[in-house]
Write a protein that holds these residues in place. Structure first.
Motif, PDB file in Angstrom:
ATOM      1  N   PRO A   1      19.972  -0.583   9.767  1.00  0.00           N
ATOM      2  CA  PRO A   1      21.366  -0.898   9.441  1.00  0.00           C
ATOM      3  C   PRO A   1      22.148   0.364   9.072  1.00  0.00           C
ATOM      4  O   PRO A   1      21.596   1.468   9.043  1.00  0.00           O
ATOM      5  CB  PRO A   1      21.236  -1.832   8.233  1.00  0.00           C
ATOM      6  CG  PRO A   1      19.995  -1.369   7.560  1.00  0.00           C
ATOM      7  CD  PRO A   1      19.071  -0.934   8.677  1.00  0.00           C
TER       8      PRO A   1
ATOM      9  N   PRO B   1      24.692  -4.992   6.947  1.00  0.00           N
ATOM     10  CA  PRO B   1      24.126  -5.492   8.209  1.00  0.00           C
ATOM     11  C   PRO B   1      25.023  -5.159   9.401  1.00  0.00           C
ATOM     12  O   PRO B   1      26.238  -5.047   9.262  1.00  0.00           O
ATOM     13  CB  PRO B   1      24.047  -6.999   7.997  1.00  0.00           C
ATOM     14  CG  PRO B   1      24.061  -7.186   6.524  1.00  0.00           C
ATOM     15  CD  PRO B   1      24.903  -6.057   5.985  1.00  0.00           C
ATOM     16  N   VAL B   2      24.403  -5.005  10.551  1.00  0.00           N
ATOM     17  CA  VAL B   2      25.123  -4.726  11.796  1.00  0.00           C
ATOM     18  C   VAL B   2      24.841  -5.866  12.767  1.00  0.00           C
ATOM     19  O   VAL B   2      23.689  -6.140  13.104  1.00  0.00           O
ATOM     20  CB  VAL B   2      24.673  -3.377  12.398  1.00  0.00           C
ATOM     21  CG1 VAL B   2      25.338  -3.146  13.748  1.00  0.00           C
ATOM     22  CG2 VAL B   2      24.976  -2.235  11.441  1.00  0.00           C
ATOM     23  N   ARG B   3      25.896  -6.538  13.210  1.00  0.00           N
ATOM     24  CA  ARG B   3      25.759  -7.640  14.168  1.00  0.00           C
ATOM     25  C   ARG B   3      25.626  -7.088  15.583  1.00  0.00           C
ATOM     26  O   ARG B   3      26.183  -6.045  15.906  1.00  0.00           O
ATOM     27  CB  ARG B   3      26.987  -8.549  14.110  1.00  0.00           C
ATOM     28  CG  ARG B   3      27.182  -9.219  12.766  1.00  0.00           C
ATOM     29  CD  ARG B   3      28.545  -9.886  12.672  1.00  0.00           C
ATOM     30  NE  ARG B   3      29.588  -8.863  12.809  1.00  0.00           N
ATOM     31  CZ  ARG B   3      30.734  -9.022  13.458  1.00  0.00           C
ATOM     32  NH1 ARG B   3      31.027 -10.173  14.033  1.00  0.00           N
ATOM     33  NH2 ARG B   3      31.618  -8.043  13.536  1.00  0.00           N
ATOM     34  N   TYR B   4      24.871  -7.838  16.418  1.00  0.00           N
ATOM     35  CA  TYR B   4      24.721  -7.444  17.817  1.00  0.00           C
ATOM     36  C   TYR B   4      24.645  -8.684  18.692  1.00  0.00           C
ATOM     37  O   TYR B   4      24.396  -9.799  18.221  1.00  0.00           O
ATOM     38  CB  TYR B   4      23.480  -6.569  18.031  1.00  0.00           C
ATOM     39  CG  TYR B   4      22.164  -7.207  17.650  1.00  0.00           C
ATOM     40  CD1 TYR B   4      21.520  -8.099  18.501  1.00  0.00           C
ATOM     41  CD2 TYR B   4      21.562  -6.913  16.435  1.00  0.00           C
ATOM     42  CE1 TYR B   4      20.315  -8.683  18.150  1.00  0.00           C
ATOM     43  CE2 TYR B   4      20.354  -7.484  16.077  1.00  0.00           C
ATOM     44  CZ  TYR B   4      19.733  -8.363  16.932  1.00  0.00           C
ATOM     45  OH  TYR B   4      18.544  -8.936  16.580  1.00  0.00           O
ATOM     46  N   THR B   5      24.861  -8.464  19.983  1.00  0.00           N
ATOM     47  CA  THR B   5      24.585  -9.481  21.000  1.00  0.00           C
ATOM     48  C   THR B   5      23.775  -8.808  22.112  1.00  0.00           C
ATOM     49  O   THR B   5      24.013  -7.648  22.442  1.00  0.00           O
ATOM     50  CB  THR B   5      25.857 -10.109  21.602  1.00  0.00           C
ATOM     51  OG1 THR B   5      26.666  -9.086  22.159  1.00  0.00           O
ATOM     52  CG2 THR B   5      26.645 -10.874  20.551  1.00  0.00           C
TER      53      THR B   5
ATOM     54  N   SER C   1      22.883 -13.581  19.991  1.00  0.00           N
ATOM     55  CA  SER C   1      23.350 -12.994  18.734  1.00  0.00           C
ATOM     56  C   SER C   1      22.192 -12.645  17.804  1.00  0.00           C
ATOM     57  O   SER C   1      21.112 -13.240  17.874  1.00  0.00           O
ATOM     58  CB  SER C   1      24.313 -13.948  18.032  1.00  0.00           C
ATOM     59  OG  SER C   1      23.653 -15.150  17.688  1.00  0.00           O
TER      60      SER C   1
ATOM     61  N   ARG D   1      19.352  -6.042   9.613  1.00  0.00           N
ATOM     62  CA  ARG D   1      19.467  -6.097   8.153  1.00  0.00           C
ATOM     63  C   ARG D   1      18.636  -5.041   7.444  1.00  0.00           C
ATOM     64  O   ARG D   1      18.930  -4.673   6.319  1.00  0.00           O
ATOM     65  CB  ARG D   1      19.075  -7.477   7.641  1.00  0.00           C
ATOM     66  CG  ARG D   1      20.035  -8.562   8.068  1.00  0.00           C
ATOM     67  CD  ARG D   1      19.728  -9.866   7.354  1.00  0.00           C
ATOM     68  NE  ARG D   1      20.835 -10.780   7.481  1.00  0.00           N
ATOM     69  CZ  ARG D   1      21.875 -10.823   6.656  1.00  0.00           C
ATOM     70  NH1 ARG D   1      21.944 -10.006   5.659  1.00  0.00           N
ATOM     71  NH2 ARG D   1      22.845 -11.693   6.856  1.00  0.00           N
TER      72      ARG D   1
ATOM     73  N   SER E   1      16.570 -12.553  18.112  1.00  0.00           N
ATOM     74  CA  SER E   1      17.838 -12.906  18.758  1.00  0.00           C
ATOM     75  C   SER E   1      17.815 -14.412  19.004  1.00  0.00           C
ATOM     76  O   SER E   1      16.777 -15.047  18.955  1.00  0.00           O
ATOM     77  CB  SER E   1      18.034 -12.136  20.071  1.00  0.00           C
ATOM     78  OG  SER E   1      17.000 -12.401  20.984  1.00  0.00           O
TER      79      SER E   1
ATOM     80  N   ASP F   1      29.377  -3.878  14.944  1.00  0.00           N
ATOM     81  CA  ASP F   1      29.755  -3.181  13.715  1.00  0.00           C
ATOM     82  C   ASP F   1      29.244  -1.751  13.788  1.00  0.00           C
ATOM     83  O   ASP F   1      28.223  -1.489  14.425  1.00  0.00           O
ATOM     84  CB  ASP F   1      29.130  -3.880  12.491  1.00  0.00           C
ATOM     85  CG  ASP F   1      29.502  -5.355  12.417  1.00  0.00           C
ATOM     86  OD1 ASP F   1      30.708  -5.650  12.364  1.00  0.00           O
ATOM     87  OD2 ASP F   1      28.584  -6.196  12.427  1.00  0.00           O
TER      88      ASP F   1
ATOM     89  N   GLU G   1      21.294  -9.829  14.020  1.00  0.00           N
ATOM     90  CA  GLU G   1      21.782  -8.927  12.987  1.00  0.00           C
ATOM     91  C   GLU G   1      20.683  -7.963  12.559  1.00  0.00           C
ATOM     92  O   GLU G   1      19.541  -8.368  12.358  1.00  0.00           O
ATOM     93  CB  GLU G   1      22.201  -9.762  11.766  1.00  0.00           C
ATOM     94  CG  GLU G   1      23.484  -9.349  11.151  1.00  0.00           C
ATOM     95  CD  GLU G   1      23.914 -10.299  10.040  1.00  0.00           C
ATOM     96  OE1 GLU G   1      25.107 -10.599  10.026  1.00  0.00           O
ATOM     97  OE2 GLU G   1      23.089 -10.714   9.211  1.00  0.00           O
TER      98      GLU G   1
END
Length: 95
Positions: A24, A30-34, A55, A59, A50, A84, A57
């Motif tokens: 992170p 936290p950084v969100r991702y897809t 989606s 952490r 995932s 993010d 995150e």
């Protein structure tokens, strides 16, 4: 480290599982991702870290299982979009 958004990594691979070591932001946010597989959400080929819609995150710093293919193993294109700033992406591993 990703300083701004958007951020993306695209990688061609041939394996059942795709993992990444991620961490992170420095402040622990936290950084969100897809993630996508061949341009679409992974659906039934999602990994432990995932969801079927792609989606997830980051952490804490660790190995993230992003893809686990259920069908025949073949060449695929993996994409991860970080939503993010601040993520640390270190390495891919495969299973």
């Amino acid at each position: 480290m990703l300083l701004g958004t958007p951020g993306k990594i695209v990688f061609r691979f041939h394996a059942r599982d795709l993992h990444m070591v991620l961490g992170p932001a420095k402040n622990g946010t936290p950084v969100r991702y897809t993630v996508k597989l061949d341009g679409t959400a992974p659906s039934r080929d999602f990994g432990v870290d995932s969801s079927p819609d792609g989606s997830g995150e980051v952490r804490r710093p660790r190995l993230y299982q992003l893809i686990r293919q259920k069908g025949q193993i073949r060449d695929r294109t993996f994409e991860i979009d970080f939503l993010d700033p601040g993520v640390h992406a270190y390495v891919f591993t495969f299973g």
